[in-house]
Design a protein around this motif. Structure first.
Motif, PDB file in Angstrom:
ATOM      1  N   GLU A  51      -3.345  23.553  20.694  1.00  0.00           N
ATOM      2  CA  GLU A  51      -4.431  22.619  20.428  1.00  0.00           C
ATOM      3  C   GLU A  51      -3.846  21.356  19.833  1.00  0.00           C
ATOM      4  O   GLU A  51      -3.185  21.383  18.805  1.00  0.00           O
ATOM      5  N   GLU A  52      -4.081  20.220  20.478  1.00  0.00           N
ATOM      6  CA  GLU A  52      -3.454  18.985  20.040  1.00  0.00           C
ATOM      7  C   GLU A  52      -4.199  18.391  18.852  1.00  0.00           C
ATOM      8  O   GLU A  52      -5.414  18.438  18.768  1.00  0.00           O
ATOM      9  N   LEU A  53      -3.423  17.817  17.946  1.00  0.00           N
ATOM     10  CA  LEU A  53      -3.996  17.294  16.715  1.00  0.00           C
ATOM     11  C   LEU A  53      -4.665  15.941  16.909  1.00  0.00           C
ATOM     12  O   LEU A  53      -5.742  15.689  16.399  1.00  0.00           O
ATOM     13  N   LEU A  54      -4.018  15.059  17.636  1.00  0.00           N
ATOM     14  CA  LEU A  54      -4.463  13.665  17.636  1.00  0.00           C
ATOM     15  C   LEU A  54      -5.027  13.220  18.975  1.00  0.00           C
ATOM     16  O   LEU A  54      -4.859  12.083  19.379  1.00  0.00           O
ATOM     17  N   VAL A  55      -5.703  14.087  19.671  1.00  0.00           N
ATOM     18  CA  VAL A  55      -6.237  13.710  20.979  1.00  0.00           C
ATOM     19  C   VAL A  55      -7.554  14.437  21.190  1.00  0.00           C
ATOM     20  O   VAL A  55      -7.838  15.454  20.566  1.00  0.00           O
ATOM     21  N   GLY A  56      -8.361  13.918  22.095  1.00  0.00           N
ATOM     22  CA  GLY A  56      -9.591  14.604  22.467  1.00  0.00           C
ATOM     23  C   GLY A  56     -10.631  14.620  21.373  1.00  0.00           C
ATOM     24  O   GLY A  56     -10.828  13.645  20.666  1.00  0.00           O
ATOM     25  N   SER A  57     -11.281  15.758  21.212  1.00  0.00           N
ATOM     26  CA  SER A  57     -12.437  15.846  20.330  1.00  0.00           C
ATOM     27  C   SER A  57     -12.097  15.554  18.878  1.00  0.00           C
ATOM     28  O   SER A  57     -12.910  14.972  18.151  1.00  0.00           O
ATOM     29  N   ASN A  58     -10.909  15.945  18.405  1.00  0.00           N
ATOM     30  CA  ASN A  58     -10.559  15.688  17.015  1.00  0.00           C
ATOM     31  C   ASN A  58     -10.499  14.194  16.716  1.00  0.00           C
ATOM     32  O   ASN A  58     -11.077  13.724  15.736  1.00  0.00           O
ATOM     33  N   ALA A  59      -9.793  13.443  17.560  1.00  0.00           N
ATOM     34  CA  ALA A  59      -9.687  12.004  17.348  1.00  0.00           C
ATOM     35  C   ALA A  59     -11.054  11.340  17.465  1.00  0.00           C
ATOM     36  O   ALA A  59     -11.393  10.448  16.680  1.00  0.00           O
ATOM     37  N   GLU A  60     -11.845  11.779  18.428  1.00  0.00           N
ATOM     38  CA  GLU A  60     -13.175  11.202  18.615  1.00  0.00           C
ATOM     39  C   GLU A  60     -14.046  11.445  17.382  1.00  0.00           C
ATOM     40  O   GLU A  60     -14.762  10.551  16.923  1.00  0.00           O
ATOM     41  N   LYS A  61     -13.972  12.656  16.836  1.00  0.00           N
ATOM     42  CA  LYS A  61     -14.760  12.973  15.640  1.00  0.00           C
ATOM     43  C   LYS A  61     -14.332  12.117  14.455  1.00  0.00           C
ATOM     44  O   LYS A  61     -15.166  11.634  13.681  1.00  0.00           O
ATOM     45  N   VAL A  62     -13.022  11.942  14.288  1.00  0.00           N
ATOM     46  CA  VAL A  62     -12.535  11.139  13.173  1.00  0.00           C
ATOM     47  C   VAL A  62     -13.018   9.702  13.303  1.00  0.00           C
ATOM     48  O   VAL A  62     -13.520   9.104  12.341  1.00  0.00           O
ATOM     49  N   ALA A  80      -7.946  20.361  12.158  1.00  0.00           N
ATOM     50  CA  ALA A  80      -7.499  18.973  12.049  1.00  0.00           C
ATOM     51  C   ALA A  80      -8.590  18.031  11.566  1.00  0.00           C
ATOM     52  O   ALA A  80      -8.418  17.310  10.574  1.00  0.00           O
ATOM     53  N   PHE A  81      -9.720  18.015  12.261  1.00  0.00           N
ATOM     54  CA  PHE A  81     -10.779  17.073  11.912  1.00  0.00           C
ATOM     55  C   PHE A  81     -11.290  17.310  10.497  1.00  0.00           C
ATOM     56  O   PHE A  81     -11.379  16.384   9.686  1.00  0.00           O
ATOM     57  N   ASP A  82     -11.618  18.556  10.181  1.00  0.00           N
ATOM     58  CA  ASP A  82     -12.141  18.881   8.855  1.00  0.00           C
ATOM     59  C   ASP A  82     -11.132  18.519   7.764  1.00  0.00           C
ATOM     60  O   ASP A  82     -11.498  17.988   6.715  1.00  0.00           O
ATOM     61  N   ALA A 111       0.821  -1.210   0.000  1.00  0.00           N
ATOM     62  CA  ALA A 111       0.000   0.000   0.000  1.00  0.00           C
ATOM     63  C   ALA A 111       0.857   1.264   0.000  1.00  0.00           C
ATOM     64  O   ALA A 111       2.041   1.236   0.324  1.00  0.00           O
ATOM     65  N   GLU A 112       0.217   2.365  -0.354  1.00  0.00           N
ATOM     66  CA  GLU A 112       0.855   3.677  -0.335  1.00  0.00           C
ATOM     67  C   GLU A 112       0.441   4.402   0.943  1.00  0.00           C
ATOM     68  O   GLU A 112      -0.699   4.287   1.394  1.00  0.00           O
ATOM     69  N   ILE A 113       1.381   5.153   1.534  1.00  0.00           N
ATOM     70  CA  ILE A 113       1.092   5.928   2.740  1.00  0.00           C
ATOM     71  C   ILE A 113       1.042   7.416   2.390  1.00  0.00           C
ATOM     72  O   ILE A 113       1.929   7.941   1.722  1.00  0.00           O
ATOM     73  N   PHE A 114      -0.016   8.066   2.854  1.00  0.00           N
ATOM     74  CA  PHE A 114      -0.142   9.522   2.723  1.00  0.00           C
ATOM     75  C   PHE A 114       0.127  10.117   4.105  1.00  0.00           C
ATOM     76  O   PHE A 114      -0.586   9.823   5.065  1.00  0.00           O
ATOM     77  N   LEU A 115       1.152  10.932   4.193  1.00  0.00           N
ATOM     78  CA  LEU A 115       1.566  11.548   5.448  1.00  0.00           C
ATOM     79  C   LEU A 115       1.084  12.994   5.457  1.00  0.00           C
ATOM     80  O   LEU A 115       1.535  13.807   4.650  1.00  0.00           O
ATOM     81  N   LEU A 116       0.147  13.305   6.366  1.00  0.00           N
ATOM     82  CA  LEU A 116      -0.520  14.610   6.349  1.00  0.00           C
ATOM     83  C   LEU A 116      -0.252  15.390   7.629  1.00  0.00           C
ATOM     84  O   LEU A 116      -0.470  14.891   8.734  1.00  0.00           O
ATOM     85  N   HIS A 117       0.219  16.623   7.464  1.00  0.00           N
ATOM     86  CA  HIS A 117       0.374  17.527   8.603  1.00  0.00           C
ATOM     87  C   HIS A 117      -0.575  18.700   8.436  1.00  0.00           C
ATOM     88  O   HIS A 117      -0.581  19.371   7.397  1.00  0.00           O
ATOM     89  N   MET A 118      -1.399  18.923   9.458  1.00  0.00           N
ATOM     90  CA  MET A 118      -2.350  20.021   9.425  1.00  0.00           C
ATOM     91  C   MET A 118      -1.785  21.203  10.201  1.00  0.00           C
ATOM     92  O   MET A 118      -1.356  21.050  11.349  1.00  0.00           O
ATOM     93  N   LEU A 119      -1.776  22.381   9.575  1.00  0.00           N
ATOM     94  CA  LEU A 119      -1.339  23.602  10.243  1.00  0.00           C
ATOM     95  C   LEU A 119      -2.563  24.376  10.691  1.00  0.00           C
ATOM     96  O   LEU A 119      -3.269  24.974   9.880  1.00  0.00           O
ATOM     97  N   GLU A 120      -2.841  24.302  12.006  1.00  0.00           N
ATOM     98  CA  GLU A 120      -3.949  25.066  12.574  1.00  0.00           C
ATOM     99  C   GLU A 120      -3.370  26.351  13.145  1.00  0.00           C
ATOM    100  O   GLU A 120      -2.971  26.410  14.302  1.00  0.00           O
ATOM    101  N   LEU A 121      -3.305  27.386  12.316  1.00  0.00           N
ATOM    102  CA  LEU A 121      -2.666  28.621  12.726  1.00  0.00           C
ATOM    103  C   LEU A 121      -3.532  29.411  13.701  1.00  0.00           C
ATOM    104  O   LEU A 121      -4.758  29.394  13.604  1.00  0.00           O
ATOM    105  N   PRO A 122      -2.903  30.124  14.643  1.00  0.00           N
ATOM    106  CA  PRO A 122      -3.658  31.001  15.540  1.00  0.00           C
ATOM    107  C   PRO A 122      -4.442  32.040  14.740  1.00  0.00           C
ATOM    108  O   PRO A 122      -4.112  32.329  13.592  1.00  0.00           O
ATOM    109  N   HIS A 123      -5.468  32.628  15.360  1.00  0.00           N
ATOM    110  CA  HIS A 123      -6.341  33.567  14.668  1.00  0.00           C
ATOM    111  C   HIS A 123      -5.561  34.753  14.106  1.00  0.00           C
ATOM    112  O   HIS A 123      -5.834  35.227  13.008  1.00  0.00           O
ATOM    113  N   GLN A 124      -4.561  35.222  14.860  1.00  0.00           N
ATOM    114  CA  GLN A 124      -3.821  36.375  14.363  1.00  0.00           C
ATOM    115  C   GLN A 124      -3.039  36.039  13.109  1.00  0.00           C
ATOM    116  O   GLN A 124      -2.853  36.880  12.238  1.00  0.00           O
TER     117      GLN A 124
END
Length: 234
Positions: free
Chosen positions: A118-129, A91-93, A30-43
């Motif tokens: 804000e953590e990418l792979l824990v809490g509400s994001n992981a639960e939503k995924v 992250a989730f979206d 299989a092929e692996i897709f490695l994804l990093h999400m940049l959740e930048l602060p509002h400013q």
């Protein structure tokens, strides 16, 4: 399962997930897709829309891309086709959208993210995924030098709605030559005799090509406790 997505925040937990994904990929070519999400602060988002601080934004992207390139050179990924990506999105979206766009077959994620912000792979994001993803999600909680799935538990009421996820589970179990343990958890509010439960499970599994499986019933106070206690006892 030819296209595997591994979201990463560059934490040790994300690396454990990637190591597990690499072993799955090698087994299934299989092929692996490695994804990093940049959740930048509002400013930072305001800066992008306002046309200022663009060099700072580009620095974020450059560092993330350099880190992904470094990860791609890891010895355990040798021989695997890796496609890396950096996206600006929550992250989730972002994970869900990426899966649909790239027709991902399996998501492999760590159980915890990096500390701070804000953590990418824990809490509400992981639960939503896990809850809302249309493809299977495998959550890795610890590192195994040799990833194995010798025994897999599929807990269900074995209704018609369970056939679609079970089909994916059978595909995964057959890939690893796993023993698939089908279990119906019986509670005071949903009690069935062993004979009745086994008939339901036998009728259900008859429609699938399962290499190795066994049928079980387990009594407990509620379904959640029943699944955990049955897993621990096995």
């Amino acid at each position: 399962m030819k296209r595997i997505l591994v979201p990463t925040d560059f934490s040790s937990h994300a690396e454990k997930a990637l190591k597990a994904a690499s072993q799955i990929a090698k087994k299934n070519n299989a092929e692996i897709f490695l994804l990093h999400m940049l959740e930048l602060p509002h400013q930072m988002s305001d800066a992008i829309s306002g046309g200022s601080s663009i060099p700072e934004v580009m620095l974020y992207i450059k560092k993330a891309q350099e880190k992904l390139e470094e990860i791609k050179e890891s010895p355990y990924l040798k021989g695997i086709q890796i496609t890396e990506a950096v996206h600006f999105e929550r992250a989730f979206d972002g994970i869900i959208a990426f899966c649909k766009k790239k027709e991902i077959d399996l998501i492999v994620m760590g159980s915890h993210g990096s500390s701070g912000l804000e953590e990418l792979l824990v809490g509400s994001n992981a639960e939503k995924v896990v809850r809302l993803s249309e493809v299977p999600v495998l959550v890795i909680k610890k590192e195994d030098k040799e990833f194995q799935s010798n025994n897999i538990i599929f807990a269900s009421d074995f209704s018609k709605e369970a056939k679609k996820p079970f089909r994916k589970m059978v595909e995964f179990a057959n890939l690893f030559d796993s023993n698939l343990k089908l279990v119906m958890i019986c509670t005071p509010n949903s009690f069935k005799t062993t004979i009745a439960a086994e008939k339901i499970m036998n009728d259900f599994v008859a429609n699938f090509d399962v290499k190795k499986h066994s049928l079980h019933t387990y009594n407990d106070a509620n379904i959640e406790k029943g699944v955990i206690n049955f897993a621990n006892s096995n």
